[in-house]
Design a protein around this motif. Sequence first.
Motif, PDB file in Angstrom:
ATOM      1  N   ALA A 163       0.013  11.056 -50.842  1.00 15.30           N
ATOM      2  CA  ALA A 163       0.403  10.436 -49.837  1.00 15.30           C
ATOM      3  C   ALA A 163      -0.748  10.677 -48.698  1.00 15.30           C
ATOM      4  N   GLY A 164      -1.105   9.444 -48.067  1.00 18.68           N
ATOM      5  CA  GLY A 164      -2.260   9.519 -47.034  1.00 18.68           C
ATOM      6  C   GLY A 164      -3.629   9.689 -47.597  1.00 18.68           C
ATOM      7  N   GLN A 165      -3.730   9.810 -48.885  1.00 18.50           N
ATOM      8  CA  GLN A 165      -5.017   9.791 -49.515  1.00 18.50           C
ATOM      9  C   GLN A 165      -5.781   8.613 -49.923  1.00 18.50           C
ATOM     10  N   ARG A 166      -7.054   8.812 -50.409  1.00 16.60           N
ATOM     11  CA  ARG A 166      -7.908   7.663 -51.029  1.00 16.60           C
ATOM     12  C   ARG A 166      -7.960   8.129 -52.422  1.00 16.60           C
ATOM     13  N   VAL A 167      -7.553   7.616 -53.391  1.00 14.73           N
ATOM     14  CA  VAL A 167      -7.496   7.805 -54.610  1.00 14.73           C
ATOM     15  C   VAL A 167      -8.617   6.891 -55.697  1.00 14.73           C
ATOM     16  N   VAL A 168      -9.256   7.352 -56.645  1.00 15.47           N
ATOM     17  CA  VAL A 168      -9.962   6.557 -57.495  1.00 15.47           C
ATOM     18  C   VAL A 168      -9.318   6.859 -58.869  1.00 15.47           C
ATOM     19  N   VAL A 169      -8.818   5.532 -59.401  1.00 17.30           N
ATOM     20  CA  VAL A 169      -8.222   5.977 -60.862  1.00 17.30           C
ATOM     21  C   VAL A 169      -9.423   5.100 -61.882  1.00 17.30           C
ATOM     22  N   ALA A 181      -1.272   1.135 -60.878  1.00 16.54           N
ATOM     23  CA  ALA A 181      -0.386   0.312 -60.435  1.00 16.54           C
ATOM     24  C   ALA A 181       0.718   1.061 -59.633  1.00 16.54           C
ATOM     25  N   ASP A 182       1.090   2.078 -60.229  1.00 21.83           N
ATOM     26  CA  ASP A 182       2.155   3.226 -59.598  1.00 21.83           C
ATOM     27  C   ASP A 182       1.633   3.729 -58.192  1.00 21.83           C
ATOM     28  N   LEU A 183       0.215   3.941 -58.036  1.00 15.49           N
ATOM     29  CA  LEU A 183      -0.135   4.157 -56.873  1.00 15.49           C
ATOM     30  C   LEU A 183      -0.418   3.038 -55.723  1.00 15.49           C
ATOM     31  N   ALA A 184      -0.790   1.941 -56.342  1.00 17.14           N
ATOM     32  CA  ALA A 184      -0.887   0.823 -55.589  1.00 17.14           C
ATOM     33  C   ALA A 184       0.177   0.126 -54.848  1.00 17.14           C
ATOM     34  N   LEU A 185       1.197   0.095 -55.642  1.00  8.81           N
ATOM     35  CA  LEU A 185       2.648  -0.157 -55.132  1.00  8.81           C
ATOM     36  C   LEU A 185       3.278   0.966 -54.174  1.00  8.81           C
ATOM     37  N   ASP A 186       2.329   1.945 -53.793  1.00  5.04           N
ATOM     38  CA  ASP A 186       3.183   2.878 -52.902  1.00  5.04           C
ATOM     39  C   ASP A 186       1.922   2.540 -51.554  1.00  5.04           C
ATOM     40  N   HIS A 188       1.693   4.438 -48.859  1.00  4.52           N
ATOM     41  CA  HIS A 188       1.084   5.542 -48.390  1.00  4.52           C
ATOM     42  C   HIS A 188      -0.224   6.008 -49.238  1.00  4.52           C
ATOM     43  N   VAL A 189      -0.547   5.198 -50.208  1.00  3.81           N
ATOM     44  CA  VAL A 189      -1.812   5.515 -50.728  1.00  3.81           C
ATOM     45  C   VAL A 189      -2.788   4.449 -51.110  1.00  3.81           C
ATOM     46  N   GLU A 190      -4.078   4.782 -50.668  1.00  2.00           N
ATOM     47  CA  GLU A 190      -5.325   3.590 -50.755  1.00  2.00           C
ATOM     48  C   GLU A 190      -5.892   4.280 -52.199  1.00  2.00           C
ATOM     49  N   VAL A 191      -5.612   3.171 -53.205  1.00  2.00           N
ATOM     50  CA  VAL A 191      -6.195   3.208 -54.488  1.00  2.00           C
ATOM     51  C   VAL A 191      -7.366   2.031 -55.012  1.00  2.00           C
ATOM     52  N   THR A 192      -8.333   2.734 -55.490  1.00  2.00           N
ATOM     53  CA  THR A 192      -9.445   1.976 -56.048  1.00  2.00           C
ATOM     54  C   THR A 192      -9.470   2.218 -57.596  1.00  2.00           C
ATOM     55  N   TRP A 193      -9.310   1.201 -58.413  1.00  2.00           N
ATOM     56  CA  TRP A 193      -9.116   1.202 -59.834  1.00  2.00           C
ATOM     57  C   TRP A 193     -10.398   0.904 -60.309  1.00  2.00           C
TER      58      TRP A 193
END
Length: 354
Positions: A163-169, A181-186, A188-193
């Motif tokens: 939560a509140g983090q930037r994540v690279v998958v 997808a799990d992170l992108a649908l939340d 509270h998370v900023e995700v880059t795939w």
Amino acid sequence: MTQHTEVAVIGGGQAGLAAGYHLRRQGLDFVILDADAAPGGAWQHLWDSLHLFSPAEHSSLPGRLMPAQPGQTYPGARHVVDYLTDYEKRYDLPVRHGTRVEAVRRDGSRLVVEADTGIWRAKAVISATGSWSRPFLPAAPGRPVFTGRQLHTVNYRRPADFAGQRVVVVGGGNSGAQIAADLALDEHVEVTWVTQHPPRFLPDDIDGRALFDVATARRRALDTGSSDTGGVASLGDIVAVPPVRAARDAGLLTAKPMFARLTADGARWDGGSHTTVDAVVWCTGFRPALSHLAPLNLRGPRGHMLTDGTRARGEPRLHLLGYGDWTGPASATLIGVGRPARDAAREIAHLLRS
């Protein structure tokens, strides 16, 4: 303490249980040695939102259909754990949980299985340890200098942990797409795939039922000398399970090319663009967990252990089960492991009785 058995099965997940079912049908004495303290195999360690690719009735081990999960077309991981736990009890399979096998050695007419709880002398061994315990992490440029959190698929559990983090998958397979997808649908998370190659989604109407049929057809073609059909890989890499489909259709699952390198605080791409990153999730696959077989010296070219069906070349008393298509079509799946488990049990019974 040294104990004796006709067959020692190493690993008590889905492959080990399927082996046990068929060994019992052959009337053989056997034991299943499992490193986990509880039933369920790798399924008990998977992330919270994971669901099967197929409906329950198409995700069953031999002898017992998986019951449907109320309200779910595709059962969740916890439902699979409950099913495997029930399966183990229903067939009264002799699983020794909390027993980690360290080595298998030859000793005359027996194979000696050395575990942390004692020694087993067996006439035959089935190795069914899978790959979950051996995650693969690539030697990506800059990985040692990145100061954020790095974890593999095996360590991922839920979006709330980021939560509140930037994540690279990282990863263009099913695990990468599902976790992204799990992170992108939340919200509270900023995700880059990011993926090495553009992701290839299978058609939305294809699930595990069709994949099993395609994998089986490919194996039959290869065994009869026909042209290679390409198998599942010819269709695509990613099954569009509902969460993946939802994220994709919402425009939340667009992959970027693989970054050029990690930096201390993020990722840099060719061309100079840089993204600050708090965590990297490496969905980069697994390798077969076979270190316990090293004393048998069966590695072939490139370290690969060669087999005829499930039987190891160079050691007819050893069978490998559940590691992928090279040990049986779709043998790393619930529905696919039954047939090679049956064949392995039959071969072992013939060997011991001849």
